[in-house]
Enzyme design. Structure first.
Site, PDB file in Angstrom:
ATOM      1  N   TRP A 144      26.120 -29.098 -21.254  1.00 39.25           N
ATOM      2  CA  TRP A 144      26.535 -30.500 -21.023  1.00 39.25           C
ATOM      3  C   TRP A 144      26.509 -30.797 -19.532  1.00 39.25           C
ATOM      4  O   TRP A 144      27.283 -30.207 -18.771  1.00 39.25           O
ATOM      5  CB  TRP A 144      27.931 -30.744 -21.594  1.00 39.25           C
ATOM      6  CG  TRP A 144      28.016 -30.693 -23.091  1.00 39.25           C
ATOM      7  CD1 TRP A 144      27.647 -29.653 -23.899  1.00 39.25           C
ATOM      8  CD2 TRP A 144      28.487 -31.725 -23.967  1.00 39.25           C
ATOM      9  NE1 TRP A 144      27.859 -29.985 -25.224  1.00 39.25           N
ATOM     10  CE2 TRP A 144      28.377 -31.249 -25.293  1.00 39.25           C
ATOM     11  CE3 TRP A 144      28.999 -33.014 -23.761  1.00 39.25           C
ATOM     12  CZ2 TRP A 144      28.769 -32.010 -26.408  1.00 39.25           C
ATOM     13  CZ3 TRP A 144      29.383 -33.772 -24.858  1.00 39.25           C
ATOM     14  CH2 TRP A 144      29.261 -33.277 -26.168  1.00 39.25           C
ATOM     15  N   ASP A 146      27.904 -32.955 -17.645  1.00 41.43           N
ATOM     16  CA  ASP A 146      28.944 -33.986 -17.764  1.00 41.43           C
ATOM     17  C   ASP A 146      29.426 -34.512 -16.418  1.00 41.43           C
ATOM     18  O   ASP A 146      30.369 -35.294 -16.360  1.00 41.43           O
ATOM     19  CB  ASP A 146      30.117 -33.470 -18.596  1.00 41.43           C
ATOM     20  CG  ASP A 146      30.793 -32.266 -17.965  1.00 41.43           C
ATOM     21  OD1 ASP A 146      30.314 -31.772 -16.921  1.00 41.43           O
ATOM     22  OD2 ASP A 146      31.811 -31.808 -18.512  1.00 41.43           O
ATOM     23  N   TYR A 179      25.314 -36.687 -20.215  1.00 43.82           N
ATOM     24  CA  TYR A 179      26.648 -37.198 -20.553  1.00 43.82           C
ATOM     25  C   TYR A 179      27.404 -37.589 -19.293  1.00 43.82           C
ATOM     26  O   TYR A 179      28.278 -36.862 -18.825  1.00 43.82           O
ATOM     27  CB  TYR A 179      27.401 -36.086 -21.318  1.00 43.82           C
ATOM     28  CG  TYR A 179      28.688 -36.523 -21.993  1.00 43.82           C
ATOM     29  CD1 TYR A 179      28.706 -37.583 -22.877  1.00 43.82           C
ATOM     30  CD2 TYR A 179      29.877 -35.836 -21.772  1.00 43.82           C
ATOM     31  CE1 TYR A 179      29.876 -37.964 -23.524  1.00 43.82           C
ATOM     32  CE2 TYR A 179      31.058 -36.204 -22.423  1.00 43.82           C
ATOM     33  CZ  TYR A 179      31.044 -37.270 -23.292  1.00 43.82           C
ATOM     34  OH  TYR A 179      32.201 -37.642 -23.947  1.00 43.82           O
ATOM     35  N   ARG A 184      32.613 -43.945 -19.383  1.00 41.20           N
ATOM     36  CA  ARG A 184      32.301 -43.061 -20.519  1.00 41.20           C
ATOM     37  C   ARG A 184      33.457 -43.000 -21.509  1.00 41.20           C
ATOM     38  O   ARG A 184      34.614 -43.114 -21.114  1.00 41.20           O
ATOM     39  CB  ARG A 184      32.000 -41.656 -19.970  1.00 41.20           C
ATOM     40  CG  ARG A 184      31.342 -40.732 -20.970  1.00 41.20           C
ATOM     41  CD  ARG A 184      30.985 -39.412 -20.310  1.00 41.20           C
ATOM     42  NE  ARG A 184      32.154 -38.588 -20.028  1.00 41.20           N
ATOM     43  CZ  ARG A 184      32.141 -37.506 -19.252  1.00 41.20           C
ATOM     44  NH1 ARG A 184      31.024 -37.123 -18.661  1.00 41.20           N
ATOM     45  NH2 ARG A 184      33.245 -36.815 -19.050  1.00 41.20           N
ATOM     46  N   ASP A 185      33.111 -42.777 -22.770  1.00 42.78           N
ATOM     47  CA  ASP A 185      34.112 -42.598 -23.821  1.00 42.78           C
ATOM     48  C   ASP A 185      35.008 -43.838 -23.894  1.00 42.78           C
ATOM     49  O   ASP A 185      36.241 -43.743 -23.882  1.00 42.78           O
ATOM     50  CB  ASP A 185      34.941 -41.332 -23.518  1.00 42.78           C
ATOM     51  CG  ASP A 185      35.569 -40.731 -24.776  1.00 42.78           C
ATOM     52  OD1 ASP A 185      35.174 -41.120 -25.883  1.00 42.78           O
ATOM     53  OD2 ASP A 185      36.461 -39.868 -24.627  1.00 42.78           O
ATOM     54  N   SER A 191      37.620 -37.906 -22.889  1.00 41.71           N
ATOM     55  CA  SER A 191      36.414 -37.539 -22.146  1.00 41.71           C
ATOM     56  C   SER A 191      35.982 -38.610 -21.170  1.00 41.71           C
ATOM     57  O   SER A 191      34.795 -38.730 -20.848  1.00 41.71           O
ATOM     58  CB  SER A 191      35.275 -37.210 -23.125  1.00 41.71           C
ATOM     59  OG  SER A 191      35.492 -35.950 -23.716  1.00 41.71           O
ATOM     60  N   ASP A 231      28.412 -40.470 -28.445  1.00 41.45           N
ATOM     61  CA  ASP A 231      29.356 -41.560 -28.769  1.00 41.45           C
ATOM     62  C   ASP A 231      29.016 -42.929 -28.197  1.00 41.45           C
ATOM     63  O   ASP A 231      29.575 -43.940 -28.639  1.00 41.45           O
ATOM     64  CB  ASP A 231      30.802 -41.239 -28.338  1.00 41.45           C
ATOM     65  CG  ASP A 231      31.380 -40.040 -29.077  1.00 41.45           C
ATOM     66  OD1 ASP A 231      30.728 -39.552 -30.021  1.00 41.45           O
ATOM     67  OD2 ASP A 231      32.477 -39.605 -28.714  1.00 41.45           O
ATOM     68  N   HIS A 276      28.313 -39.867 -36.589  1.00 44.57           N
ATOM     69  CA  HIS A 276      28.272 -38.975 -37.760  1.00 44.57           C
ATOM     70  C   HIS A 276      28.502 -39.789 -39.021  1.00 44.57           C
ATOM     71  O   HIS A 276      28.734 -41.019 -38.956  1.00 44.57           O
ATOM     72  CB  HIS A 276      29.292 -37.839 -37.608  1.00 44.57           C
ATOM     73  CG  HIS A 276      30.709 -38.306 -37.485  1.00 44.57           C
ATOM     74  ND1 HIS A 276      31.539 -38.476 -38.574  1.00 44.57           N
ATOM     75  CD2 HIS A 276      31.450 -38.664 -36.407  1.00 44.57           C
ATOM     76  CE1 HIS A 276      32.724 -38.907 -38.156  1.00 44.57           C
ATOM     77  NE2 HIS A 276      32.700 -39.030 -36.842  1.00 44.57           N
ATOM     78  N   TRP A 279      31.359 -42.177 -39.373  1.00 48.75           N
ATOM     79  CA  TRP A 279      31.438 -43.240 -38.361  1.00 48.75           C
ATOM     80  C   TRP A 279      30.394 -44.316 -38.691  1.00 48.75           C
ATOM     81  O   TRP A 279      30.727 -45.396 -39.195  1.00 48.75           O
ATOM     82  CB  TRP A 279      31.232 -42.623 -36.970  1.00 48.75           C
ATOM     83  CG  TRP A 279      31.465 -43.515 -35.800  1.00 48.75           C
ATOM     84  CD1 TRP A 279      31.653 -44.881 -35.817  1.00 48.75           C
ATOM     85  CD2 TRP A 279      31.533 -43.121 -34.419  1.00 48.75           C
ATOM     86  NE1 TRP A 279      31.832 -45.348 -34.534  1.00 48.75           N
ATOM     87  CE2 TRP A 279      31.765 -44.296 -33.664  1.00 48.75           C
ATOM     88  CE3 TRP A 279      31.423 -41.898 -33.737  1.00 48.75           C
ATOM     89  CZ2 TRP A 279      31.882 -44.272 -32.258  1.00 48.75           C
ATOM     90  CZ3 TRP A 279      31.547 -41.881 -32.358  1.00 48.75           C
ATOM     91  CH2 TRP A 279      31.778 -43.046 -31.625  1.00 48.75           C
ATOM     92  N   ASN A 315      31.495 -32.719 -33.850  1.00 46.10           N
ATOM     93  CA  ASN A 315      32.324 -33.065 -35.002  1.00 46.10           C
ATOM     94  C   ASN A 315      32.352 -31.904 -35.994  1.00 46.10           C
ATOM     95  O   ASN A 315      31.915 -30.796 -35.673  1.00 46.10           O
ATOM     96  CB  ASN A 315      31.847 -34.379 -35.635  1.00 46.10           C
ATOM     97  CG  ASN A 315      33.002 -35.124 -36.268  1.00 46.10           C
ATOM     98  OD1 ASN A 315      33.367 -34.880 -37.410  1.00 46.10           O
ATOM     99  ND2 ASN A 315      33.609 -36.025 -35.496  1.00 46.10           N
ATOM    100  N   TRP A 375      39.187 -36.100 -34.554  1.00 45.91           N
ATOM    101  CA  TRP A 375      38.088 -35.366 -33.910  1.00 45.91           C
ATOM    102  C   TRP A 375      38.569 -34.321 -32.898  1.00 45.91           C
ATOM    103  O   TRP A 375      37.761 -33.628 -32.286  1.00 45.91           O
ATOM    104  CB  TRP A 375      37.158 -36.346 -33.177  1.00 45.91           C
ATOM    105  CG  TRP A 375      37.880 -37.355 -32.311  1.00 45.91           C
ATOM    106  CD1 TRP A 375      38.184 -38.638 -32.669  1.00 45.91           C
ATOM    107  CD2 TRP A 375      38.413 -37.181 -30.980  1.00 45.91           C
ATOM    108  NE1 TRP A 375      38.866 -39.276 -31.646  1.00 45.91           N
ATOM    109  CE2 TRP A 375      39.020 -38.404 -30.600  1.00 45.91           C
ATOM    110  CE3 TRP A 375      38.430 -36.113 -30.077  1.00 45.91           C
ATOM    111  CZ2 TRP A 375      39.635 -38.587 -29.356  1.00 45.91           C
ATOM    112  CZ3 TRP A 375      39.049 -36.285 -28.844  1.00 45.91           C
ATOM    113  CH2 TRP A 375      39.641 -37.517 -28.498  1.00 45.91           C
ATOM    114  N   LYS A 403      28.058 -28.759 -29.277  1.00 46.48           N
ATOM    115  CA  LYS A 403      29.359 -28.500 -28.640  1.00 46.48           C
ATOM    116  C   LYS A 403      29.529 -26.994 -28.474  1.00 46.48           C
ATOM    117  O   LYS A 403      29.444 -26.242 -29.448  1.00 46.48           O
ATOM    118  CB  LYS A 403      30.481 -29.032 -29.527  1.00 46.48           C
ATOM    119  CG  LYS A 403      31.886 -28.705 -29.051  1.00 46.48           C
ATOM    120  CD  LYS A 403      32.368 -29.635 -27.964  1.00 46.48           C
ATOM    121  CE  LYS A 403      33.751 -29.205 -27.452  1.00 46.48           C
ATOM    122  NZ  LYS A 403      34.222 -30.080 -26.353  1.00 46.48           N
ATOM    123  N   ASP A 409      38.331 -30.292 -26.929  1.00 44.38           N
ATOM    124  CA  ASP A 409      37.940 -31.702 -27.107  1.00 44.38           C
ATOM    125  C   ASP A 409      38.818 -32.645 -26.301  1.00 44.38           C
ATOM    126  O   ASP A 409      38.447 -33.807 -26.087  1.00 44.38           O
ATOM    127  CB  ASP A 409      38.071 -32.104 -28.584  1.00 44.38           C
ATOM    128  CG  ASP A 409      37.115 -31.338 -29.468  1.00 44.38           C
ATOM    129  OD1 ASP A 409      35.939 -31.183 -29.095  1.00 44.38           O
ATOM    130  OD2 ASP A 409      37.557 -30.876 -30.547  1.00 44.38           O
TER     131      ASP A 409
END
Ligand code: BGC
Length: 454
Positions: A144, A146, A179, A184-185, A191, A231, A276, A279, A315, A375, A403, A409
């Site tokens: 990642w 990130d 990411y 973000r998020d 996150s 996401d 997913h 969702w 997930n 989650w 992941k 998480d």
């Protein structure tokens, strides 16, 4: 030939020279660009850098760079790269390989994750569990990116992968997650990232992508596969009632479009994150989701490097559930396979022949959650099906571990700025450290509950 006939002949060749207008967020110029150089009405072709101009909504002033300039479209059209078959990772990166990009390449093992796992195994006293834990270091996960600070690691991994494929004769693939969107998020907190829209985040994100591209350019012999922005687009489908998501909508789309185009230009095979089954798999969400993903694909000029979508990232859903978990009641797409089988044809119908990858890294145990939307560090989860191209579905390129199992998480510490109350629900393992940091007890559970067993 009469004047009339020559005019007709001229008209006949015009369509092959003229390009349709680029869509909103589509590319409209830049060095080497041979596609449309004008934008559909309501958007303006805006120069982002010498290599990339983009149709942004409204006036050019919405561009993130300061001051924005209207693009001077490339005056030297080049022919689009030919498509064709290639083998392994040795293809020139501008030529998309036909078929599944996971075939013929070995995933490069992230040294970072291997080190996390080795340290975790060292800390375990039970010898059986210790041996099982240590074996996880050989299972490929994604890296990642990130934060911008992690981008140089990609250069190191690409150099190592390049050396390894030369010495072993085995083409390598480096698997990454892009990411770092600003804001973000947007519908959660755990996150939240380093960039904010209010503080020039869009321009900073473009620079982050440029840095990734610069690393990849140095190693054209190594294949790269990327999952794009977990996401983010899913939030735009269902969470526009959240102010932060509504505010981020234009920026997310512009940034993801930039990422798709720039990464495609250096031959990265990409899968946009598609949430997913629990969702976007719901009947009310799946059609708008298909529309958005097809639009994003078109904004990347339908590049073959935008291979499809990633589902179940970080997930816990089964690919194919033995029976529906009671929490899925009301959703006909009660597992990832049902979701993909429903979404795939909708995308194809809109001109996006999408293939899928599915994260099964933590899906070994089922029926663990109180609610499907939970989650965070779900209690009792076990490592799942190992990464493979033997997926049993022609729509699914690979089962993957996106992941890195054992990384948290989200924190359960309510005084943290990134505390999300989901991480203190009764089905969340607690106490939990910050997102992305090592969570030893959680890792040990994943090992002991692995299915198939380690
Ligand atoms: C975190 C990232 C982390 C990733 C993988 C995300 O939830 O926000 O920082 O790299 O998980 O563990």
């Amino acid at each position: 030939m009469s004047k009339f006939a020559s005019l007709l002949a001229l008209l006949a060749i015009v369509p092959s020279l003229a390009y349709a207008q680029a869509p909103v967020y589509g590319q409209c110029g830049g060095i080497g660009w041979s596609g449309a150089t004008t934008c559909v009405s309501g958007s303006v072709c805006t120069k982002q850098n010498d290599y990339y101009s983009q149709c942004l909504p409204g006036a050019a002033s919405s561009a993130p760079t300061s001051p924005p300039t209207t693009s001077a479209p490339s005056s030297t059209p080049v022919s689009t790269p030919p498509t064709g078959t290639t083998t392994g990772g040795s293809a020139p990166s501008s030529t998309p390989a036909a078929g599944n990009p996971f075939v013929g390449v070995t995933p490069f093992l992230s040294p970072y994750y291997a080190a996390e796992v080795a340290a975790a195994a060292d800390a375990i006293t039970d010898s059986t569990l210790k041996a099982k834990a240590a074996s996880v270091a050989k299972i490929p996960t994604f890296t990642w990116l990130d934060s911008v600070a992690k981008v140089p690691d990609l250069g190191t991994y690409l150099a190592d992968a390049s050396a390894l494929q030369k010495s072993s004769g085995q083409p390598q693939v480096v698997q990454i997650v892009v990411y770092d969107l600003p804001d973000r998020d947007c519908a959660a907190k755990a996150s939240n990232g380093e960039f904010s829209i209010a503080d020039g985040g869009q321009a900073k994100y473009y620079d982050y992508i440029d840095q990734i591209v610069a690393q990849i350019k140095k190693f054209p012999d190594v294949r790269v596969i990327a999952v794009i922005e977990p996401d983010s687009l899913a939030n735009l489908v269902t969470n526009l009632n959240v102010q932060k998501c509504a505010n981020a909508q234009t920026t997310y789309k512009a940034c993801v479009t930039y990422a798709l185009n720039q990464l495609a230009s250096v031959g990265v095979y990409q899968y946009m994150d598609a949430g997913h089954a629990g969702w976007l798999g719901w009947p009310a969400n799946i059609q708008p989701a298909a529309q958005l993903f097809a639009d994003m694909f078109k904004s990347a000029n339908s590049s073959k490097f935008v291979r499809g979508l990633a589902t179940n990232v970080a997930n816990y859903n089964a690919l194919s559930a033995a029976s529906p978990d009671p929490i899925t009641q009301g959703d006909p797409n009660y597992d990832e396979l049902h979701y993909i089988n429903a979404l795939g044809p909708m995308l194809a119908q809109q001109g996006f022949p999408a293939q899928f990858v599915v994260d099964q890294g933590r899906s070994g145990q089922q029926n663990l959650r109180q609610q499907w939307g939970d989650w965070c560090n779900i209690k009792g989860a076990g490592f799942g099906t190992r990464p493979t191209t033997n997926t049993g579905s022609s729509l699914i390129d690979a089962i993957v571990w996106v992941k890195p199992g054992g990384e948290s998480d989200g924190t359960s510490n309510s005084s943290s700025p990134r505390f999300d109350s989901t991480c203190s629900l009764s089905d969340a393992t607690q106490p939990a450290p910050e997102a992305g940091t090592w969570f030893q007890t959680y890792f040990e559970t994943l090992v002991s509950k692995a299915n198939p067993p380690l």
